[in-house]
Design a protein around this motif. Structure first.
Motif, PDB file in Angstrom:
ATOM      1  N   PHE A 204     -37.090 -35.428 -15.287  1.00  0.00           N
ATOM      2  CA  PHE A 204     -36.097 -35.549 -16.347  1.00  0.00           C
ATOM      3  C   PHE A 204     -35.795 -34.131 -16.801  1.00  0.00           C
ATOM      4  CE2 PHE A 204     -34.998 -35.718 -20.844  1.00  0.00           C
ATOM      5  CZ  PHE A 204     -34.073 -36.740 -20.895  1.00  0.00           C
ATOM      6  N   MET A 205     -34.557 -33.699 -16.633  1.00  0.00           N
ATOM      7  CA  MET A 205     -34.177 -32.340 -17.038  1.00  0.00           C
ATOM      8  C   MET A 205     -33.289 -32.408 -18.270  1.00  0.00           C
ATOM      9  SD  MET A 205     -32.500 -29.207 -14.797  1.00  0.00           S
ATOM     10  CE  MET A 205     -33.824 -29.267 -13.594  1.00  0.00           C
ATOM     11  N   ILE A 206     -33.637 -31.581 -19.254  1.00  0.00           N
ATOM     12  CA  ILE A 206     -32.941 -31.575 -20.528  1.00  0.00           C
ATOM     13  C   ILE A 206     -32.351 -30.187 -20.770  1.00  0.00           C
ATOM     14  CG2 ILE A 206     -35.126 -31.074 -21.719  1.00  0.00           C
ATOM     15  CD1 ILE A 206     -34.145 -32.675 -24.080  1.00  0.00           C
ATOM     16  N   GLN A 207     -31.152 -30.177 -21.327  1.00  0.00           N
ATOM     17  CA  GLN A 207     -30.461 -28.921 -21.643  1.00  0.00           C
ATOM     18  C   GLN A 207     -29.723 -29.123 -22.956  1.00  0.00           C
ATOM     19  OE1 GLN A 207     -30.172 -25.823 -21.291  1.00  0.00           O
ATOM     20  NE2 GLN A 207     -28.436 -25.138 -20.094  1.00  0.00           N
ATOM     21  N   GLY A 209     -30.784 -30.270 -25.697  1.00  0.00           N
ATOM     22  CA  GLY A 209     -31.133 -31.541 -26.312  1.00  0.00           C
ATOM     23  C   GLY A 209     -30.551 -32.757 -25.649  1.00  0.00           C
ATOM     24  N   GLN A 210     -29.908 -32.575 -24.475  1.00  0.00           N
ATOM     25  CA  GLN A 210     -29.279 -33.693 -23.778  1.00  0.00           C
ATOM     26  C   GLN A 210     -29.806 -33.822 -22.351  1.00  0.00           C
ATOM     27  OE1 GLN A 210     -24.827 -34.153 -24.706  1.00  0.00           O
ATOM     28  NE2 GLN A 210     -25.145 -31.963 -24.963  1.00  0.00           N
ATOM     29  N   LYS A 211     -29.813 -35.045 -21.871  1.00  0.00           N
ATOM     30  CA  LYS A 211     -30.196 -35.282 -20.484  1.00  0.00           C
ATOM     31  C   LYS A 211     -29.122 -34.739 -19.543  1.00  0.00           C
ATOM     32  CE  LYS A 211     -29.314 -39.342 -18.875  1.00  0.00           C
ATOM     33  NZ  LYS A 211     -29.358 -40.808 -18.728  1.00  0.00           N
ATOM     34  N   VAL A 212     -29.560 -33.997 -18.513  1.00  0.00           N
ATOM     35  CA  VAL A 212     -28.617 -33.551 -17.492  1.00  0.00           C
ATOM     36  C   VAL A 212     -28.980 -34.101 -16.107  1.00  0.00           C
ATOM     37  CG1 VAL A 212     -27.768 -31.479 -18.650  1.00  0.00           C
ATOM     38  CG2 VAL A 212     -29.855 -31.341 -17.300  1.00  0.00           C
ATOM     39  N   ILE A 213     -30.270 -34.336 -15.873  1.00  0.00           N
ATOM     40  CA  ILE A 213     -30.710 -34.905 -14.596  1.00  0.00           C
ATOM     41  C   ILE A 213     -31.871 -35.853 -14.869  1.00  0.00           C
ATOM     42  CG2 ILE A 213     -31.858 -34.438 -12.387  1.00  0.00           C
ATOM     43  CD1 ILE A 213     -30.356 -31.884 -12.151  1.00  0.00           C
ATOM     44  N   TYR A 214     -31.858 -37.000 -14.194  1.00  0.00           N
ATOM     45  CA  TYR A 214     -32.945 -37.967 -14.342  1.00  0.00           C
ATOM     46  C   TYR A 214     -33.037 -38.786 -13.064  1.00  0.00           C
ATOM     47  CZ  TYR A 214     -35.606 -41.937 -16.356  1.00  0.00           C
ATOM     48  OH  TYR A 214     -36.542 -42.901 -16.619  1.00  0.00           O
ATOM     49  N   GLY A 215     -34.159 -38.720 -12.380  1.00  0.00           N
ATOM     50  CA  GLY A 215     -34.318 -39.512 -11.163  1.00  0.00           C
ATOM     51  C   GLY A 215     -35.501 -39.063 -10.337  1.00  0.00           C
ATOM     52  N   SER A 216     -35.680 -39.685  -9.204  1.00  0.00           N
ATOM     53  CA  SER A 216     -36.750 -39.272  -8.304  1.00  0.00           C
ATOM     54  C   SER A 216     -36.398 -37.918  -7.700  1.00  0.00           C
ATOM     55  CB  SER A 216     -36.945 -40.307  -7.197  1.00  0.00           C
ATOM     56  OG  SER A 216     -35.878 -40.247  -6.270  1.00  0.00           O
ATOM     57  N   LEU A 217     -37.409 -37.214  -7.230  1.00  0.00           N
ATOM     58  CA  LEU A 217     -37.185 -35.893  -6.657  1.00  0.00           C
ATOM     59  C   LEU A 217     -36.252 -35.982  -5.455  1.00  0.00           C
ATOM     60  CD1 LEU A 217     -37.912 -32.921  -6.935  1.00  0.00           C
ATOM     61  CD2 LEU A 217     -39.882 -33.322  -5.460  1.00  0.00           C
ATOM     62  N   ASP A 218     -36.433 -37.000  -4.626  1.00  0.00           N
ATOM     63  CA  ASP A 218     -35.574 -37.172  -3.449  1.00  0.00           C
ATOM     64  C   ASP A 218     -34.126 -37.413  -3.862  1.00  0.00           C
ATOM     65  OD1 ASP A 218     -37.636 -36.783  -1.687  1.00  0.00           O
ATOM     66  OD2 ASP A 218     -38.018 -38.921  -1.348  1.00  0.00           O
ATOM     67  N   ASN A 300     -24.174 -21.691 -14.410  1.00  0.00           N
ATOM     68  CA  ASN A 300     -23.434 -20.996 -13.350  1.00  0.00           C
ATOM     69  C   ASN A 300     -22.464 -21.915 -12.613  1.00  0.00           C
ATOM     70  OD1 ASN A 300     -24.371 -18.397 -13.635  1.00  0.00           O
ATOM     71  ND2 ASN A 300     -26.154 -18.712 -12.315  1.00  0.00           N
ATOM     72  N   ASN A 301     -22.807 -23.216 -12.572  1.00  0.00           N
ATOM     73  CA  ASN A 301     -21.976 -24.202 -11.877  1.00  0.00           C
ATOM     74  C   ASN A 301     -21.737 -23.850 -10.417  1.00  0.00           C
ATOM     75  OD1 ASN A 301     -21.582 -25.841 -14.220  1.00  0.00           O
ATOM     76  ND2 ASN A 301     -20.073 -24.339 -14.938  1.00  0.00           N
ATOM     77  N   LEU A 302     -22.746 -23.259  -9.781  1.00  0.00           N
ATOM     78  CA  LEU A 302     -22.626 -22.943  -8.370  1.00  0.00           C
ATOM     79  C   LEU A 302     -22.981 -24.150  -7.502  1.00  0.00           C
ATOM     80  CD1 LEU A 302     -24.291 -19.414  -8.377  1.00  0.00           C
ATOM     81  CD2 LEU A 302     -21.855 -19.953  -8.395  1.00  0.00           C
ATOM     82  N   ILE A 303     -23.731 -25.069  -8.083  1.00  0.00           N
ATOM     83  CA  ILE A 303     -24.128 -26.287  -7.381  1.00  0.00           C
ATOM     84  C   ILE A 303     -23.134 -27.382  -7.780  1.00  0.00           C
ATOM     85  CG2 ILE A 303     -26.023 -27.959  -7.139  1.00  0.00           C
ATOM     86  CD1 ILE A 303     -27.912 -25.652  -7.883  1.00  0.00           C
ATOM     87  N   ALA A 304     -23.100 -28.446  -6.987  1.00  0.00           N
ATOM     88  CA  ALA A 304     -22.189 -29.550  -7.261  1.00  0.00           C
ATOM     89  C   ALA A 304     -22.298 -29.995  -8.720  1.00  0.00           C
ATOM     90  CB  ALA A 304     -22.501 -30.718  -6.344  1.00  0.00           C
ATOM     91  N   GLU A 305     -21.171 -30.442  -9.290  1.00  0.00           N
ATOM     92  CA  GLU A 305     -21.130 -30.818 -10.697  1.00  0.00           C
ATOM     93  C   GLU A 305     -22.229 -31.798 -11.036  1.00  0.00           C
ATOM     94  OE1 GLU A 305     -17.423 -32.428 -11.816  1.00  0.00           O
ATOM     95  OE2 GLU A 305     -18.005 -32.846 -13.876  1.00  0.00           O
ATOM     96  N   VAL A 306     -22.885 -31.568 -12.160  1.00  0.00           N
ATOM     97  CA  VAL A 306     -24.004 -32.403 -12.581  1.00  0.00           C
ATOM     98  C   VAL A 306     -23.496 -33.755 -13.025  1.00  0.00           C
ATOM     99  CG1 VAL A 306     -25.866 -32.656 -14.257  1.00  0.00           C
ATOM    100  CG2 VAL A 306     -25.386 -30.427 -13.262  1.00  0.00           C
TER     101      VAL A 306
END
Length: 311
Positions: A204-207, A209-218, A300-306
């Motif tokens: 679970f990644m937070i930025q 105070g908000q969730k940005v990513i949540y899921g299994s590592l795969d 940076n938004n270098l990776i696909a949009e979250v």
């Protein structure tokens, strides 16, 4: 699916004019290692302190089994805080027995487990030594023992590897995996992404105070981690940039890293490489969790949009 041990739902918390948590929700399941990630100030520590009952949310709920909020039995939870600190002039055995007593754990059983852990963590004979006589790494081992001594069903570890040498890191990793295998639900916060990637089942990644990513590592790696190709060999930047489906190229001396588009099929893409490329070594893998973390933390938004991933 594994039994849910901890549920955090719509958690919000403000301090004066700053909203530290903005409706975050996640679960921690029995026997899994769940990472909570984010840059400094993102809200991780506030979340953990709310779970531990050190503070209480403005709104939202925290449920452990069938217990809510202030009713959660704290003796079922183990906690290794980021800020280490045990009484310096107290002997190791005495401080650990004191911690066990606070958790209503039988002291005769606690003493057996203390001696077992001291042997496991290469601290044999240190039970009669005061905390101030221990090195920083030894003290951290003792504090870890204190967090797991009472056999908690939920274990919260805040930066457990900070300051440890590689041998001690391996000991901690082995013990954390063993606890999870035996059914302990583990919530782990760390800035060492390589260890998170190596150990955790879900994250679970937070930025802000908000969730940005949540899921299994795969799932997270598949959704956010595009492939990259690392080529060792002296090649012209212009040649590499003209290869199809290359988003950008980074070069350092004779090493080039080609970041590929999200839709790339690595097998077919390799067939498009120019015949005149200088290749001493070539490797294709997905972007690391460390790179995903840096990209999100620095916007940076270098990776696909979250987007959102739910496990």
């Amino acid at each position: 699916m594994k039994e849910v041990m901890l549920t955090v739902e719509g958690l919000e918390k403000s301090f004066k004019d700053k909203q530290a948590l903005k409706g975050i929700s996640f679960e921690v399941r029995k026997g899994e290692i769940m990472a909570i990630l984010g840059p400094n100030g993102a809200g991780k520590s506030t979340t953990i302190r709310n779970i531990m009952g050190i503070m209480y949310p403005d709104s939202g709920s925290i449920t452990f089994h069938n217990y809510d909020g202030k009713e959660i039995p704290r003796n079922k939870i183990g906690y290794l805080p980021e800020e280490r600190g045990l009484y310096k002039n107290v002997k190791v055995m005495d401080i650990l027995l004191y911690l066990a007593d606070l958790k209503d754990y039988p002291l005769d059983k606690a003493k057996e487990r203390i001696l077992m852990y001291l042997e496991k963590f290469d601290l044999v004979g240190k039970d009669k030594v005061s905390m101030e006589e221990l090195s920083k790494g030894m003290g951290q081992k003792v504090q870890f023992i204190g967090s797991v001594l009472h056999e908690p069903e939920l274990l919260i570890l805040d930066e457990p590897f900070s300051g440890l040498d590689p041998v001690s890191q391996e000991l901690f990793k082995e013990e954390i995996r063993s606890l999870a295998k035996n059914g302990t639900a583990i919530l782990l916060s760390s800035h060492q992404m390589n260890l998170v990637e190596e150990m955790c089942d879900r994250l679970f990644m937070i930025q802000n105070g908000q969730k940005v990513i949540y899921g299994s590592l795969d799932e997270v790696k598949t959704k956010y981690a595009n492939f990259k190709c690392t080529i060792h060999g002296k090649n012209q930047l212009s040649v590499l940039e003209n290869i199809p489906q290359v988003q950008r190229v980074e070069q350092k001396e004779d090493t080039s890293i080609l970041y590929l588009e999200q839709t790339v099929d690595p097998t077919n893409w390799l067939k498009q490489l120019p015949n005149n490329l200088a290749i001493q070594e070539l490797k294709i893998n997905r972007i690391s969790l460390h790179e995903i973390f840096i990209d999100i933390a620095t916007n940076n938004n270098l990776i696909a949009e979250v987007g959102e991933v739910h496990a």
